[in-house]
Design a protein around this motif. Structure first.
Motif, PDB file in Angstrom:
ATOM      1  N   GLU A 126       0.841  -1.192   0.000  1.00  0.00           N
ATOM      2  CA  GLU A 126       0.000   0.000   0.000  1.00  0.00           C
ATOM      3  C   GLU A 126       0.886   1.256   0.000  1.00  0.00           C
ATOM      4  N   TYR A 127       0.355   2.381  -0.506  1.00  0.00           N
ATOM      5  CA  TYR A 127       1.154   3.606  -0.512  1.00  0.00           C
ATOM      6  C   TYR A 127       1.413   4.015   0.935  1.00  0.00           C
ATOM      7  N   PRO A 128       2.683   4.244   1.307  1.00  0.00           N
ATOM      8  CA  PRO A 128       3.021   4.396   2.729  1.00  0.00           C
ATOM      9  C   PRO A 128       2.495   5.651   3.404  1.00  0.00           C
ATOM     10  N   ARG A 129       2.331   6.760   2.642  1.00  0.00           N
ATOM     11  CA  ARG A 129       1.951   8.024   3.287  1.00  0.00           C
ATOM     12  C   ARG A 129       0.616   8.492   2.729  1.00  0.00           C
ATOM     13  N   ALA A 130      -0.461   8.151   3.401  1.00  0.00           N
ATOM     14  CA  ALA A 130      -1.795   8.448   2.877  1.00  0.00           C
ATOM     15  C   ALA A 130      -2.108   9.936   2.876  1.00  0.00           C
ATOM     16  N   ASP A 131      -1.363  10.736   3.646  1.00  0.00           N
ATOM     17  CA  ASP A 131      -1.634  12.174   3.679  1.00  0.00           C
ATOM     18  C   ASP A 131      -0.704  12.958   2.747  1.00  0.00           C
ATOM     19  N   PHE A 132       0.065  12.247   1.907  1.00  0.00           N
ATOM     20  CA  PHE A 132       0.950  12.935   0.955  1.00  0.00           C
ATOM     21  C   PHE A 132       1.217  11.968  -0.198  1.00  0.00           C
ATOM     22  N   VAL A 133       0.217  11.817  -1.063  1.00  0.00           N
ATOM     23  CA  VAL A 133       0.224  10.772  -2.086  1.00  0.00           C
ATOM     24  C   VAL A 133       0.581  11.355  -3.449  1.00  0.00           C
ATOM     25  N   ARG A 134       1.543  10.701  -4.099  1.00  0.00           N
ATOM     26  CA  ARG A 134       1.827  10.974  -5.510  1.00  0.00           C
ATOM     27  C   ARG A 134       1.433   9.741  -6.327  1.00  0.00           C
ATOM     28  N   LYS A 135       0.966   9.987  -7.537  1.00  0.00           N
ATOM     29  CA  LYS A 135       0.442   8.910  -8.372  1.00  0.00           C
ATOM     30  C   LYS A 135       1.517   7.923  -8.782  1.00  0.00           C
ATOM     31  N   ASP A 136       2.674   8.422  -9.182  1.00  0.00           N
ATOM     32  CA  ASP A 136       3.736   7.553  -9.675  1.00  0.00           C
ATOM     33  C   ASP A 136       4.682   7.175  -8.541  1.00  0.00           C
ATOM     34  N   TRP A 137       4.828   5.888  -8.328  1.00  0.00           N
ATOM     35  CA  TRP A 137       5.742   5.399  -7.308  1.00  0.00           C
ATOM     36  C   TRP A 137       5.977   3.917  -7.534  1.00  0.00           C
ATOM     37  N   LEU A 138       7.012   3.371  -6.906  1.00  0.00           N
ATOM     38  CA  LEU A 138       7.344   1.968  -7.063  1.00  0.00           C
ATOM     39  C   LEU A 138       7.746   1.412  -5.705  1.00  0.00           C
ATOM     40  N   SER A 139       6.990   0.418  -5.234  1.00  0.00           N
ATOM     41  CA  SER A 139       7.323  -0.224  -3.961  1.00  0.00           C
ATOM     42  C   SER A 139       8.568  -1.082  -4.123  1.00  0.00           C
ATOM     43  N   LEU A 140       9.468  -0.990  -3.145  1.00  0.00           N
ATOM     44  CA  LEU A 140      10.654  -1.840  -3.112  1.00  0.00           C
ATOM     45  C   LEU A 140      10.547  -2.884  -2.005  1.00  0.00           C
ATOM     46  N   ASN A 141       9.359  -3.050  -1.453  1.00  0.00           N
ATOM     47  CA  ASN A 141       9.138  -4.124  -0.492  1.00  0.00           C
ATOM     48  C   ASN A 141       9.204  -5.469  -1.220  1.00  0.00           C
ATOM     49  N   GLY A 142       9.523  -6.498  -0.475  1.00  0.00           N
ATOM     50  CA  GLY A 142       9.622  -7.823  -1.073  1.00  0.00           C
ATOM     51  C   GLY A 142      10.978  -8.439  -0.791  1.00  0.00           C
ATOM     52  N   GLU A 143      11.426  -9.284  -1.684  1.00  0.00           N
ATOM     53  CA  GLU A 143      12.658 -10.050  -1.453  1.00  0.00           C
ATOM     54  C   GLU A 143      13.917  -9.236  -1.736  1.00  0.00           C
ATOM     55  N   TRP A 144      14.807  -9.197  -0.760  1.00  0.00           N
ATOM     56  CA  TRP A 144      16.137  -8.598  -0.880  1.00  0.00           C
ATOM     57  C   TRP A 144      17.169  -9.655  -0.480  1.00  0.00           C
ATOM     58  N   ASP A 145      18.401  -9.464  -0.964  1.00  0.00           N
ATOM     59  CA  ASP A 145      19.518 -10.235  -0.435  1.00  0.00           C
ATOM     60  C   ASP A 145      19.878  -9.661   0.932  1.00  0.00           C
ATOM     61  N   PHE A 146      20.267 -10.541   1.844  1.00  0.00           N
ATOM     62  CA  PHE A 146      20.501 -10.123   3.229  1.00  0.00           C
ATOM     63  C   PHE A 146      21.711 -10.851   3.785  1.00  0.00           C
ATOM     64  N   SER A 147      22.491 -10.144   4.604  1.00  0.00           N
ATOM     65  CA  SER A 147      23.652 -10.764   5.241  1.00  0.00           C
ATOM     66  C   SER A 147      23.791 -10.302   6.678  1.00  0.00           C
ATOM     67  N   PHE A 148      24.138 -11.248   7.572  1.00  0.00           N
ATOM     68  CA  PHE A 148      24.576 -10.926   8.913  1.00  0.00           C
ATOM     69  C   PHE A 148      26.077 -10.644   8.875  1.00  0.00           C
ATOM     70  N   GLU A 149      26.561  -9.971   9.906  1.00  0.00           N
ATOM     71  CA  GLU A 149      27.994  -9.750   9.989  1.00  0.00           C
ATOM     72  C   GLU A 149      28.747 -11.040  10.255  1.00  0.00           C
ATOM     73  N   TYR A 150      28.030 -12.056  10.741  1.00  0.00           N
ATOM     74  CA  TYR A 150      28.700 -13.290  11.136  1.00  0.00           C
ATOM     75  C   TYR A 150      28.354 -14.476  10.244  1.00  0.00           C
ATOM     76  N   GLY A 151      27.596 -14.278   9.155  1.00  0.00           N
ATOM     77  CA  GLY A 151      27.157 -15.436   8.397  1.00  0.00           C
ATOM     78  C   GLY A 151      27.017 -15.166   6.912  1.00  0.00           C
ATOM     79  N   PRO A 152      26.660 -16.199   6.135  1.00  0.00           N
ATOM     80  CA  PRO A 152      26.512 -16.068   4.679  1.00  0.00           C
ATOM     81  C   PRO A 152      25.247 -15.316   4.300  1.00  0.00           C
ATOM     82  N   ALA A 153      25.166 -14.942   3.026  1.00  0.00           N
ATOM     83  CA  ALA A 153      24.005 -14.227   2.513  1.00  0.00           C
ATOM     84  C   ALA A 153      22.794 -15.148   2.454  1.00  0.00           C
ATOM     85  N   CYS A 154      21.616 -14.540   2.612  1.00  0.00           N
ATOM     86  CA  CYS A 154      20.361 -15.273   2.477  1.00  0.00           C
ATOM     87  C   CYS A 154      19.332 -14.302   1.909  1.00  0.00           C
TER      88      CYS A 154
END
Length: 581
Positions: free
Chosen positions: A4-32
């Motif tokens: 959903e658009y994050p700011r309902a009191d300041f909405v612009r028509k054009d936008w792109l959500s970047l929520n979803g799957e990202w690569d992730f790493s801990f400082e102590y372990g491999p990427a997941c």
């Protein structure tokens, strides 16, 4: 997925959500892989690892829509806990300090218009008691009133195109006594001046205002008459066109910045005509007495911690609270997602907003807390549902405040800071006890007595009747005011009480315990009857909305479902013989 658009009191028509799957790493372990915006400690992230980690990294690729060429590209983060640094295509573009407030970065010069890569480093400091953490525990296993920590991105991430001529922000300040709304705005530094802007205010399709304004300054304001000469539009006998829990009227706004007669930037927003005030020791909403029937809301979910599993979860929490006869909530030790505030505005739900506290006082901790509070008030200024800013809680961060002048001055400075930035809301310096300057005398007490302790029940009932009873110290763990300050006739509200555990057959914790629905309802009825007999109280906040981890004193369970018949709780809440808006 949170798309959903994050700011309902300041909405612009054009936008792109970047929520979803990202690569992730801990400082102590491999990427997941991780599901943004859920932190790695929760199930919804796809990781569900509760080990503390100081540094985590995120990476994802994306393609910016080609139709956005020629515009500025802005990257937004709703919140990332705690210190964040961002790179785009291998170049550092900026960062932010503070785990609860939003930030944005102009990445226009770093976009290659092919495949972009965003790389985010987030540092958290699990054992540092000087940073604002709220209920996040510094150990791996939650205990007592402390919950699992949250590290990293925990609110939405998105990008949007923006023209050089643009609105940076728009604020609405209602004035119901004169039937007007003041509209303040800030233009982007690249906006050529003077320029024209176009504004339209509507309500359910009916136009209340439409006109053009010549903008000669980057930051300015103007006033629009909303009610006109129609007495019933204001709070004469009923709500009229004012916002309230029973009548959450919202005016829609479209603001356009024009270049050569065409819209360069278009923003959609809304506002509510709402007034909160104090008269004769009572709290008034829209010039009518408003008895506060609030729930303490921690804003935690079993599978997603600080982040709501979806937008519907916010809506359902409010609907369930209202079904039980409550008219609002006190957000506890958490700055909530703006989407919750949107639903509170939309559905009619009063909100006492707070910030996650720091624990130990240092000058640098105090300064950072002020910075975040400034960002909080700016972010949430437009939401009519918010009626109180709660600056501190139970002397967290100021443990020597009773007789320490430095910490007293700090609490008082937070009170004045909020009033200097916002004239439309009430401010509490230190909710619970040991207050300095405050608009509401906010008292916490769980000393209502167990079912086999009739003596303590009578002490509680007697003490909440009058101010001398509350001030006596018999049912509060600290004195209401710090040394040098005293009660001056403010509204008195019991802003934490109850906390009755009802998780039969489960391990759990509460201030007292009820072993069945019947027993719980009997205790709850006794407590509400006692509050109704009080000569001084003009509201309450029951602990709490939902069970959270080891705390099983919610009216909802850990999955935010009803534990008790909501109609029966509503019937008890209706015992309060004061006008409830």
């Amino acid at each position: 997925m949170r798309n959903e658009y994050p700011r309902a009191d300041f909405v612009r028509k054009d936008w792109l959500s970047l929520n979803g799957e990202w690569d992730f790493s801990f400082e102590y372990g491999p990427a997941c892989k991780i599901q943004v915006p859920f932190v790695y400690q929760c199930k919804k992230s796809g990781i569900n690892d509760q080990k503390t980690c100081r540094t985590v990294t995120y990476k994802r690729k994306l393609t910016v829509p080609t139709g956005w060429r020629g515009k500025d590209i802005v990257l937004h983060f709703g919140a990332a806990d705690y210190r964040c640094k961002v790179c785009v295509n291998g170049r550092y573009v900026g960062g932010h300090v503070g785990g609860h407030t939003p930030f944005e970065l102009d990445i226009t010069d770093d976009v290659n218009w092919k495949e972009e890569e965003i790389f985010v480093i987030v540092e958290d400091f699990p054992t540092d008691e000087t940073i604002a953490r709220g209920k996040q525990f510094w150990r791996e296993k939650p205990e007592y009133i402390w919950y699992t920590g949250s590290t990293g991105i925990w609110q939405s991430v998105w990008i949007e195109p923006r023209t050089k001529a643009c609105f940076e922000w728009i604020h609405f300040t209602p004035d119901i006594d004169n039937g007007q709304v003041k509209i303040s705005y800030r233009l982007g530094d690249g906006t050529p001046l003077p320029c024209s802007s176009k504004w339209e205010i509507t309500l359910q399709g009916e136009t209340f205002f439409s006109g053009e304004l010549l903008c000669r300054e980057y930051e300015d304001s103007f006033t629009v008459t909303v009610f006109g000469n129609h007495v019933l539009s204001g709070p004469f006998h009923s709500d009229g066109l004012c916002w309230s829990p029973d009548s959450p009227t919202l005016f829609d706004v479209t603001a356009q910045l024009l270049e050569d007669g065409k819209a360069a930037d278009t923003v959609s927003s809304y506002f509510g005509m709402r007034k909160i005030s104090v008269e004769n020791g009572m709290l008034y909403l829209n010039n009518h007495p408003c008895y506060q029937k609030l729930l303490l809301d921690q804003g935690y979910w079993e599978e997603s911690l600080l982040t709501a599993p979806d937008d519907e979860a916010f809506r359902q929490d409010i609907l369930r609270a209202k079904a039980m006869g409550f008219n609002g909530c006190r957000k506890h030790e958490k700055l909530e997602d703006p989407r919750f505030l949107y639903w509170a505005d939309k559905l009619g739900f009063l909100v006492w907003e707070g910030m996650a506290s720091f624990i130990s006082y240092t000058p640098s901790a105090a300064a950072q807390f002020i910075k975040e509070w400034e960002e909080v008030i700016h972010r949430d200024y437009n939401h009519p549902s918010i009626i109180v800013w709660g600056m501190l809680n139970e002397s967290w961060g100021v443990p020597q405040i009773y007789d320490n002048l430095m910490q007293q001055h700090y609490a008082a400075s937070l009170y004045h800071l909020a009033h200097s930035l916002d004239s439309t809301r009430l401010v509490i310096s230190n909710d619970g006890w040991e207050m300095t300057e405050t608009d509401v005398c906010a008292i916490h007490s769980y000393s209502h007595g167990t079912e086999d302790d009739r003596r303590q029940q009578l002490v509680f009932a007697e003490c909440v009747k009058t101010w001398p009873g509350i001030e006596s110290g018999k049912i509060v763990s600290h004195l209401p005011f710090v040394k040098g300050y005293h009660y001056q006739g403010q509204p008195v509200i019991l802003t934490e009480f109850g906390g009755i555990s009802g998780a039969e057959g489960e391990e759990g914790w509460g201030y007292t315990c009820a072993h069945s629905e019947k027993e719980f309802l009997e205790v709850y009825r006794r407590l509400i009857t006692v509050l109704n007999d009080s000569e001084i109280l003009c509201g309450f906040c029951y602990t709490q909305l939902a069970d959270v981890q080891q705390e099983t004193n919610g009216l909802l369970n850990k999955m935010h479902e009803f534990k008790y018949d909501p109609k029966k709780i509503r019937e008890i809440n209706q015992l309060i013989e004061r006008r409830m808006v």
